[in-house]
Write an enzyme that holds these catalytic residues in place. Structure first.
Site, PDB file in Angstrom:
ATOM      1  N   ASP A 193       0.848  -1.199   0.000  1.00  0.00           N
ATOM      2  CA  ASP A 193       0.000   0.000   0.000  1.00  0.00           C
ATOM      3  C   ASP A 193       0.881   1.246   0.000  1.00  0.00           C
ATOM      4  O   ASP A 193       0.985   1.967   0.987  1.00  0.00           O
ATOM      5  CB  ASP A 193      -0.915  -0.021   1.228  1.00  0.00           C
ATOM      6  CG  ASP A 193      -1.827   1.199   1.283  1.00  0.00           C
ATOM      7  OD1 ASP A 193      -2.109   1.780   0.213  1.00  0.00           O
ATOM      8  OD2 ASP A 193      -2.253   1.570   2.397  1.00  0.00           O
ATOM      9  N   ASP A 389     -33.226   6.045  -7.066  1.00  0.00           N
ATOM     10  CA  ASP A 389     -32.205   5.083  -6.638  1.00  0.00           C
ATOM     11  C   ASP A 389     -32.873   3.782  -6.191  1.00  0.00           C
ATOM     12  O   ASP A 389     -32.421   2.681  -6.528  1.00  0.00           O
ATOM     13  CB  ASP A 389     -31.392   5.639  -5.465  1.00  0.00           C
ATOM     14  CG  ASP A 389     -30.499   6.797  -5.854  1.00  0.00           C
ATOM     15  OD1 ASP A 389     -29.287   6.614  -5.945  1.00  0.00           O
ATOM     16  OD2 ASP A 389     -31.036   7.906  -6.077  1.00  0.00           O
ATOM     17  N   ARG A 434     -40.080  18.408  -3.397  1.00  0.00           N
ATOM     18  CA  ARG A 434     -39.411  17.887  -4.587  1.00  0.00           C
ATOM     19  C   ARG A 434     -39.645  16.396  -4.782  1.00  0.00           C
ATOM     20  O   ARG A 434     -39.384  15.592  -3.893  1.00  0.00           O
ATOM     21  CB  ARG A 434     -37.906  18.155  -4.473  1.00  0.00           C
ATOM     22  CG  ARG A 434     -37.128  17.914  -5.745  1.00  0.00           C
ATOM     23  CD  ARG A 434     -35.644  18.025  -5.488  1.00  0.00           C
ATOM     24  NE  ARG A 434     -35.291  19.250  -4.808  1.00  0.00           N
ATOM     25  CZ  ARG A 434     -34.159  19.434  -4.155  1.00  0.00           C
ATOM     26  NH1 ARG A 434     -33.273  18.450  -4.086  1.00  0.00           N
ATOM     27  NH2 ARG A 434     -33.899  20.577  -3.564  1.00  0.00           N
ATOM     28  N   ASP A 557     -28.704  15.629 -11.740  1.00  0.00           N
ATOM     29  CA  ASP A 557     -28.073  16.845 -11.254  1.00  0.00           C
ATOM     30  C   ASP A 557     -26.560  16.620 -11.138  1.00  0.00           C
ATOM     31  O   ASP A 557     -26.129  15.811 -10.343  1.00  0.00           O
ATOM     32  CB  ASP A 557     -28.668  17.261  -9.896  1.00  0.00           C
ATOM     33  CG  ASP A 557     -28.687  16.116  -8.873  1.00  0.00           C
ATOM     34  OD1 ASP A 557     -28.776  14.941  -9.277  1.00  0.00           O
ATOM     35  OD2 ASP A 557     -28.611  16.410  -7.674  1.00  0.00           O
ATOM     36  N   GLU A 776     -20.161   4.932  -7.481  1.00  0.00           N
ATOM     37  CA  GLU A 776     -21.454   5.497  -7.876  1.00  0.00           C
ATOM     38  C   GLU A 776     -21.580   5.613  -9.386  1.00  0.00           C
ATOM     39  O   GLU A 776     -22.646   5.411  -9.954  1.00  0.00           O
ATOM     40  CB  GLU A 776     -21.599   6.877  -7.228  1.00  0.00           C
ATOM     41  CG  GLU A 776     -22.840   7.650  -7.604  1.00  0.00           C
ATOM     42  CD  GLU A 776     -22.790   9.093  -7.129  1.00  0.00           C
ATOM     43  OE1 GLU A 776     -23.847   9.661  -6.835  1.00  0.00           O
ATOM     44  OE2 GLU A 776     -21.675   9.664  -7.057  1.00  0.00           O
TER      45      GLU A 776
END
Length: 844
Positions: A193, A389, A434, A557, A776
């Site tokens: 590492d 999601d 929203r 977004d 993600e």
């Protein structure tokens, strides 16, 4: 492009796909539903993957394409009376591909123990389901970095590593090693590492080799463990052993050389879903109350409960009293929620309560109180229930046979529509005004098709509640102005709201607000307060934030597709989703509810009837309780929406759908991959789908899958015009998943598999080369999760062991595996570049 059909129907579109019975016209059906040959519910259950009594069929091995079975295409169903012809609605079925989770109906999350130290997937079955074992991969290290590696260095000295030669001994069976946990972990991190992030990746410059003592020699004889993948797996196994308090372990070599596809899929189904699961009750509040997006002065956790939920309100007040360490404040919400009230909560934001169920004593059968219904969060800094999601997460859950977990999320959305008026962006107070992209009907039908058929009456009652909630959201949110545009008959993302969105980073809007603050001679913070409460009026700023809130409601977004114009756009994706709502509602009413559905909640039916039913349109909008719902009305709504989308959004010459600007009254020029949502929903005609495949698919397909939009549409990037995360070259799971199903639905299975292969290859390479990372989003052009965009990348910050991946990325992997053939799955596991696999000449 050659089209292929297969059987049975898609697990993600079969609520609309239908052989035989659904080809019948309404006037051809027997008068009584009980006399009809098959119902939607029984058809869905019969065709559902993983249902009881189904036989798992191994994927087609394309080593011999001549073995493909003959194929027939089912006749489309149900929309003839709405004016939609068969070519517009044909829906090819899914191949016989088993789910990633095996044949179990449901997995009890509480029963999953020691996730990475259970049965190794290399032994065959990942989920413990008989007859559905996964093919074992070749025992090797899969690091791409070993194929192209610069000389390794340590302390500026080149490391010369001993190479295996042709006369090396051949090991017949996987070896076992005796490992001292603490010492070996220290050595791995110190030696390998080199960047100090507690991960072993190809960017580390260690020697990528470590010797472990074999169990057969009692640790005396050492064997080299080589390559990034084996060493990162070793680090993970050691970290898990240390967590379990183990000082010394016997470790199978198969744990280090495990087929990476099997390993990642196993970790998702057995570990990641479990670690992403939350509950909002006394036992689960600790994990969810903290909000990294809260930048107000009020830091004490708060939970807001609908005033009508008196039992729930009393429950949380009791929890706050019995657990003073939480510092929990419980507040009751007013009956009417307004933009002004939501703004006033910005200084004291909090969590919004979700659905709960009775806590029943398993011994006595008596009710002990309430408990939270579990749900899955996206991950990373997102620690609440998010809308779209959750839809994509639910697809992964049903593939992994966690049906009850997906059902619970639908229950939460029903609760949100009842008490908050919409399915929220997320269950925090600053999201009260929203919504987000609507997926409720498909989500409910996906779950309904997998419920225990022995509870038919209970299942139908549950589905009825979900469909009623979807109808309420449809009329009061999406068909109600200002989201509804009466001139085009289409819908837009245009939420209410006042002031600056509070959940962003403190400096996010500074560059926008500073000129106005200087104009009024005050600081940015002072100007923000005065502007939020109307002490300063700035119409231009009002317009800017109207569009900004719309972008956030769209889920995309941010992107240059929407910048400073989103609230004016009738987007192709939103209207495709609403078309799906209309068809799903119509189909459920006709096939499950005997062609009539009464509504219980009292609300105004804002959505006008389509022109074909103009004679039935009342002068004043109807109320829900006095207007029974019929399938003919909802099929007519779907037909009219398709007509308007074709008129305003379809571009025949370009072979693509575009967003329509309702203010400028022209099509947007931004080319968006969400145009393929028209194929997912079934809204595109056969001819439109063919043109999209011939003219437009190539615009969005890159080495790692599908990008949100083209590079030309995005425009040039500079210091003054930085990257936006929903633009080229970044790629996201929602776009992949809906495109795969959409292409497959219209018979383009080969292309769907190619796109799925690209995506899973990119995910697998990142998993292999970067210590098991599941992020993600990706840069699909560079095949990298190291994304340079305004919000960075979530899901990549962990130590030693990936704990949860990222919700919809996990789902995309599990769903993607159901598309691949056996041969493609093996190639992905070997990290074979998609262009090499498909014989595509690479662009220089």
């Amino acid at each position: 492009m050659e089209k292929h059909s297969t059987s049975p129907t898609s697990p993600f579109t079969k609520n609309q796909d239908s052989p035989g019975y659904y080809a019948l016209q309404p006037d051809q059906l027997p008068p009584s539903p009980k006399d009809r040959p098959v119902s939607l519910s029984s058809h869905l259950r019969r065709m559902s993957i993983g249902s009881a009594g189904d036989t798992a069929v191994d994927p087609v091995d394309e080593d011999d394409e001549n073995h493909l079975p003959p194929i027939k295409r089912p006749t489309p169903h149900g929309l003839h009376q709405a004016g939609l012809d068969a070519s517009q609605q044909a829906s090819p079925p899914r191949p016989d591909l088993p789910p990633a989770g095996g044949g179990q109906r449901s997995v009890n999350m509480d029963s999953v123990a020691d996730p990475l130290h259970g049965q190794a997937s290399s032994s065959g079955n990942l989920a413990g389901a008989p007859g559905n074992a996964r093919a074992r991969g070749i025992v090797r290290t899969y690091s791409m970095g070993q194929q192209k590696r610069r000389p390794q260095q340590m302390n500026d000295d080149t490391i010369i590593r001993a190479r295996r030669l042709s006369h090396d001994a051949v090991q017949e069976a996987p070896r076992r090693f005796i490992v001292d946990v603490e010492e070996t972990m220290r050595l791995v991190l110190e030696q390998e590492d080199t960047d100090g992030n507690f991960q072993i990746s190809i960017t580390d410059s260690g020697p990528k080799v470590l010797s472990l003592g074999t169990a057969t020699s009692n640790g005396y004889k050492g064997v080299d463990i080589r390559g990034t993948y084996m060493l990162s797996n070793l680090l993970q196994e050691l970290a898990l052993a240390r967590e379990h308090g183990r000082k010394r372990i016997v470790l199978d070599e198969s744990r280090l050389t495990e087929n990476p596809v099997d390993r990642l899929s196993r970790m998702i189904s057995q570990t990641f879903w479990h670690n992403l699961t939350r509950r909002i009750d006394g036992d689960g509040l600790d994990a969810i109350l903290s909000d990294p997006k809260n930048r107000s002065k009020s830091q004490n956790p708060k939970i807001y409960v609908p005033a009508s939920e008196t039992e729930m309100l009393a429950y949380y007040q009791r929890v706050a009293k019995e657990r003073p360490s939480l510092n929990l404040t419980v507040e009751a919400l007013p009956a009417k929620l307004t933009a002004e009230y939501t703004r006033d909560l910005n200084d004291s934001p909090g969590l919004l309560a979700l659905a709960m169920k009775d806590d029943i004593d398993p011994v006595t059968g008596e009710k002990k109180g309430l408990k939270g219904i579990p749900f899955v969060v996206p991950g990373a800094r997102f620690n609440e229930l998010y809308n779209w999601d959750s839809y994509f997460i639910s697809l992964g859950l049903v593939v992994d046979n966690m049906v009850e977990l997906a059902k619970g999320t639908v229950d939460h959305f029903i609760f949100e529509i009842k008490h908050y008026g919409k399915i929220l962006n997320g269950n925090r107070t600053y999201y009260l005004m929203r919504a987000q992209p609507p997926f409720l009907t498909d989500m409910a039908l996906q779950v309904y098709s997998r419920l225990d058929p022995s509870n038919d009456a209970e299942n139908k009652a549950w589905l009825k509640t979900a469909i009623r909630a979807a109808i309420k959201e449809y009329h009061t949110v999406w068909m109600n102005e200002p989201r509804f545009d009466p001139k085009t008959g289409l819908s837009r993302y245009r939420p209410e709201g006042l002031g600056v969105p509070p959940e962003t980073e403190a400096s996010h809007f500074t560059h926008v607000l500073r000129p106005y603050a200087e104009k009024h001679g005050c600081s940015v913070n002072e100007f923000t307060r005065k502007y939020n409460f109307g002490e300063i009026k700035e119409p231009e700023l009002d317009t800017y934030f109207m569009h900004d809130r719309a972008v956030r409601e769209s889920g995309h977004d941010t992107t240059y597709r929407f910048e400073k114009r989103c609230a004016d756009l009738a987007t192709i994706d939103l209207n495709a989703l609403l078309y799906k709502y209309e068809v799903d509602i119509a189909t459920a009413i006709r096939e499950v509810f005997e062609d009539q559905l009464d509504l219980e909640d009292d609300f105004i039916l804002h959505g006008p009837l389509p022109p074909s039913l103009a004679s039935q349109q009342p002068r004043e909008p109807s109320h829900s309780r006095s207007t029974p719902q019929t399938s003919s009305e909802w099929f007519a709504r779907a037909a009219y929406r398709k007509q308007q989308v074709d008129k305003y959004c379809w571009n025949e010459g370009m072979g693509l759908y575009y967003d329509y600007d309702t203010r400028l009254e022209e099509q947007s020029v931004y080319e968006t991959v969400t145009a393929f949502w028209a194929m997912w929903s079934g809204m595109a005609s056969e001819d439109q789908a063919a043109k999209m495949m011939q003219k437009s698919l190539k615009k969005f397909e890159v080495v790692g899958g599908l990008i949100p939009g083209t590079e030309d549409s995005r425009g040039k990037i500079s210091l003054d015009r930085p990257n936006r995360q929903w633009d080229y070259p970044f790629a996201w799971p929602p776009h992949q998943l809906l495109a795969w199903v959409g292409l497959e639905r219209y018979g383009y299975l080969e292309e769907a598999r190619r796109l799925a292969y690209r995506w899973l290859y990119m995910m697998t390479v990142a998993f292999v080369d970067f210590n098991g990372v599941v992020p993600e989003k990706f840069d699909a052009v560079k095949l990298s999760h190291m994304v340079d965009a305004e919000y960075g990348n979530q899901g990549i910050d962990f130590k030693c062991v990936p704990r949860e991946g990222f919700g919809w990325m996990n789902a995309s992997y599990q769903v993607g595996l159901t598309f691949l053939t056996t041969h493609q799955r093996r190639a992905v596991a070997a990290c074979q570049h998609p262009d090499d696999f498909f014989g595509i000449r690479r662009r220089e």
